[in-house]
Every structure is written in structure tokens, then in C-alpha cells.
Motif scaffolding. Structure first.
Motif, PDB file in Angstrom:
ATOM      1  N   GLN A  68      50.870  91.424  33.808  1.00 20.04           N
ATOM      2  CA  GLN A  68      50.300  90.820  32.605  1.00 20.04           C
ATOM      3  C   GLN A  68      49.611  89.508  32.940  1.00 20.04           C
ATOM      4  N   ASN A  69      48.567  89.187  32.188  1.00 23.30           N
ATOM      5  CA  ASN A  69      47.884  87.902  32.317  1.00 23.30           C
ATOM      6  C   ASN A  69      48.488  86.907  31.334  1.00 23.30           C
ATOM      7  N   PHE A  70      48.626  85.670  31.785  1.00 24.45           N
ATOM      8  CA  PHE A  70      49.127  84.579  30.951  1.00 24.45           C
ATOM      9  C   PHE A  70      48.153  83.413  31.099  1.00 24.45           C
ATOM     10  N   SER A  71      47.835  82.750  30.013  1.00 17.85           N
ATOM     11  CA  SER A  71      46.940  81.598  30.120  1.00 17.85           C
ATOM     12  C   SER A  71      47.312  80.552  29.075  1.00 17.85           C
ATOM     13  N   PHE A  72      46.880  79.341  29.367  1.00 20.54           N
ATOM     14  CA  PHE A  72      47.029  78.255  28.420  1.00 20.54           C
ATOM     15  C   PHE A  72      45.984  77.209  28.760  1.00 20.54           C
ATOM     16  N   PHE A  73      45.847  76.206  27.896  1.00 21.74           N
ATOM     17  CA  PHE A  73      44.774  75.229  28.040  1.00 21.74           C
ATOM     18  C   PHE A  73      45.276  73.826  27.736  1.00 21.74           C
ATOM     19  N   TYR A  74      44.436  72.866  28.101  1.00 24.14           N
ATOM     20  CA  TYR A  74      44.699  71.461  27.804  1.00 24.14           C
ATOM     21  C   TYR A  74      43.373  70.839  27.418  1.00 24.14           C
ATOM     22  N   ASP A  75      43.271  70.265  26.222  1.00 28.07           N
ATOM     23  CA  ASP A  75      42.054  69.608  25.757  1.00 28.07           C
ATOM     24  C   ASP A  75      42.128  68.111  26.047  1.00 28.07           C
ATOM     25  N   TYR A  76      40.984  67.536  26.435  1.00 32.20           N
ATOM     26  CA  TYR A  76      40.929  66.102  26.726  1.00 32.20           C
ATOM     27  C   TYR A  76      39.529  65.584  26.417  1.00 32.20           C
ATOM     28  N   ASP A  77      39.422  64.253  26.212  1.00 29.78           N
ATOM     29  CA  ASP A  77      38.134  63.631  25.898  1.00 29.78           C
ATOM     30  C   ASP A  77      37.150  63.850  27.033  1.00 29.78           C
ATOM     31  N   ALA A  78      35.912  64.123  26.670  1.00 32.33           N
ATOM     32  CA  ALA A  78      34.880  64.408  27.672  1.00 32.33           C
ATOM     33  C   ALA A  78      34.549  63.189  28.521  1.00 32.33           C
ATOM     34  N   ASP A  79      34.787  61.987  27.998  1.00 33.74           N
ATOM     35  CA  ASP A  79      34.499  60.798  28.804  1.00 33.74           C
ATOM     36  C   ASP A  79      35.647  60.445  29.753  1.00 33.74           C
ATOM     37  N   THR A  80      36.696  61.266  29.773  1.00 27.44           N
ATOM     38  CA  THR A  80      37.830  61.076  30.682  1.00 27.44           C
ATOM     39  C   THR A  80      37.649  61.962  31.909  1.00 27.44           C
ATOM     40  N   GLN A  81      37.856  61.388  33.065  1.00 27.76           N
ATOM     41  CA  GLN A  81      37.773  62.173  34.296  1.00 27.76           C
ATOM     42  C   GLN A  81      39.012  63.057  34.424  1.00 27.76           C
ATOM     43  N   LEU A  82      38.813  64.294  34.863  1.00 26.29           N
ATOM     44  CA  LEU A  82      39.931  65.227  35.023  1.00 26.29           C
ATOM     45  C   LEU A  82      41.003  64.657  35.948  1.00 26.29           C
ATOM     46  N   ALA A  83      40.590  63.975  36.984  1.00 28.82           N
ATOM     47  CA  ALA A  83      41.553  63.421  37.949  1.00 28.82           C
ATOM     48  C   ALA A  83      42.567  62.498  37.281  1.00 28.82           C
ATOM     49  N   SER A  84      42.175  61.803  36.221  1.00 26.43           N
ATOM     50  CA  SER A  84      43.091  60.848  35.587  1.00 26.43           C
ATOM     51  C   SER A  84      44.114  61.521  34.674  1.00 26.43           C
ATOM     52  N   ILE A  85      43.853  62.752  34.259  1.00 31.00           N
ATOM     53  CA  ILE A  85      44.802  63.438  33.365  1.00 31.00           C
ATOM     54  C   ILE A  85      45.333  64.734  33.985  1.00 31.00           C
ATOM     55  N   LYS A  86      44.958  65.002  35.228  1.00 27.47           N
ATOM     56  CA  LYS A  86      45.288  66.280  35.860  1.00 27.47           C
ATOM     57  C   LYS A  86      46.784  66.546  35.910  1.00 27.47           C
ATOM     58  N   SER A  87      47.582  65.570  36.287  1.00 28.75           N
ATOM     59  CA  SER A  87      49.034  65.775  36.375  1.00 28.75           C
ATOM     60  C   SER A  87      49.620  66.161  35.024  1.00 28.75           C
ATOM     61  N   GLU A  88      49.247  65.428  33.986  1.00 28.70           N
ATOM     62  CA  GLU A  88      49.744  65.726  32.637  1.00 28.70           C
ATOM     63  C   GLU A  88      49.255  67.103  32.184  1.00 28.70           C
ATOM     64  N   ALA A  89      47.988  67.399  32.435  1.00 26.58           N
ATOM     65  CA  ALA A  89      47.421  68.685  32.021  1.00 26.58           C
ATOM     66  C   ALA A  89      48.135  69.841  32.713  1.00 26.58           C
ATOM     67  N   HIS A  90      48.350  69.719  34.021  1.00 25.43           N
ATOM     68  CA  HIS A  90      49.040  70.781  34.753  1.00 25.43           C
ATOM     69  C   HIS A  90      50.467  70.951  34.245  1.00 25.43           C
TER      70      HIS A  90
END
Length: 176
Positions: free
Chosen positions: A135-157
Motif C-alpha cells: 500500500q502507498n502512504f503519504s502525508f504533507f507539510y505546508d509552510y510559507d513560501a518565503d521560508t527556506q525548506l532547510a529551516s523547517i525540514k526537521s519539523e516537516a519530516h
């Protein structure tokens, strides 16, 4: 009067006994391991680049594998083994790691981005084979576009892994 009191006490004791016996099959996590004693989580390879528009995130394969192991250890009585002789086996791959714009501003730029992770999981129960699945499983994390992914990556993961591992746990061990 004494007879009525004895009858009330007897009924109360029977009720409490039935209530306590009825609660014996439940646990706080909902996990039903049946006769299984051990589990193994094979390394989830990162094949995200094989999906168009998806990118490769180094170390995610290791982190996800460990997150799934931790989820099962923390929410079940199963022992983790790596000898290929487990009662329950989890394996699969990370098939998507995608960043997509979610909403636009008045000047047609992204206001919010969404990080989506998709994992394909195969589950094999060597003690009860009719419950195996892929089975496939997925989920997402939304964040402000002016925020770099690197700064929220740990929380998002952490948020994404928590949801996906719980969904895998529920699909494989929750008997609701």
C-alpha cells in the motif's frame, strides 16, 4: 433487608468482574500483534527521483526506516530483529519527495508551499498470511513560501513521518 443487601453486593461484584474481564483484550495503542513476537523493518530505499517532479533528500531513507522501527517498538510488545526470521516484516521504498506551490499572492507568486512524501510499504505477517498488503502512504507539510525548506525540514519530516508511520502501524496492527 440483609438479603437485599447481599443480592446488591453480588450483582455489583458480578458486574465489576465482567467489566474487568471485558477490558483485558484492549490496550492503549490499539495494536493487535496476535501470536507474533518479533518484527523486522528492512531499509526503505529512496527512489523518489523516479517520480517526475520529485527530488532526492539525502538521509531520508535511514530516518524513515528508524522512525518506523521506533513507532512499532513504542506501540507494541514486539521485539525488533534483523535476522530475516521475523514474524512481521515491513519493507518498501520512498517514492515521492515533492515541493509544490499551494496558494498564490496577488502578484502571482506562491504564498505557501507543500512538502509531500509518499512511501510504498509491503507488510508480511508470517503468523497470519491473509493480512499481508502492499500500500502507498503519504502525508504533507505546508509552510510559507518565503521560508527556506532547510529551516523547517526537521519539523516537516517529524510531522510527516509521525503520520505515515502511524498509518502503517494502523494498517498492519490495528484491529478496529
Amino acid at each position: 433487608m440483609i438479603l437485599t443487601h447481599k443480592i446488591k453486593n453480588s450483582i455489583f461484584l458480578i458486574f465489576i468482574t465482567l467489566l474487568l474481564n471485558g477490558c483485558g483484550i484492549y490496550n492503549f495503542t490499539g495494536g493487535n500483534v496476535g501470536t507474533a513476537k518479533t518484527f523486522q523493518v528492512n531499509y526503505f530505499q529512496n527512489y523518489a527521483t523516479q517520480s517526475p517532479g520529485s527530488t532526492f533528500e539525502p538521509g531520508m531513507d535511514r530516518d524513515f526506516t528508524l522512525a518506523l522501527q521506533d513507532r512499532i517498538l513504542n506501540q507494541s510488545s514486539l521485539d525488533l530483529v534483523n535476522n530475516g526470521n521475523a514474524d512481521l516484516l515491513y519493507e518498501g521504498e520512498i517514492t515521492e519527495y515533492r515541493i509544490s506551490p499551494m496558494s498564490a499572492t496577488a502578484d502571482q507568486t506562491a504564498a505557501q508551499n507543500r512538502l509531500t512524501v509518499r512511501v510504498k510499504c509491503r507488510f508480511f505477517n508470517n503468523t497470519k498470511e491473509d493480512v499481508d498488503f502492499e500500500q502507498n502512504f503519504s502525508f504533507f507539510y505546508d509552510y510559507d513560501a518565503d521560508t527556506q525548506l532547510a529551516s523547517i525540514k526537521s519539523e516537516a519530516h517529524e510531522v510527516i513521518f509521525e503520520r505515515i508511520t502511524q498509518d502503517i502501524f494502523n494498517a498492519s496492527l490495528a484491529d478496529w
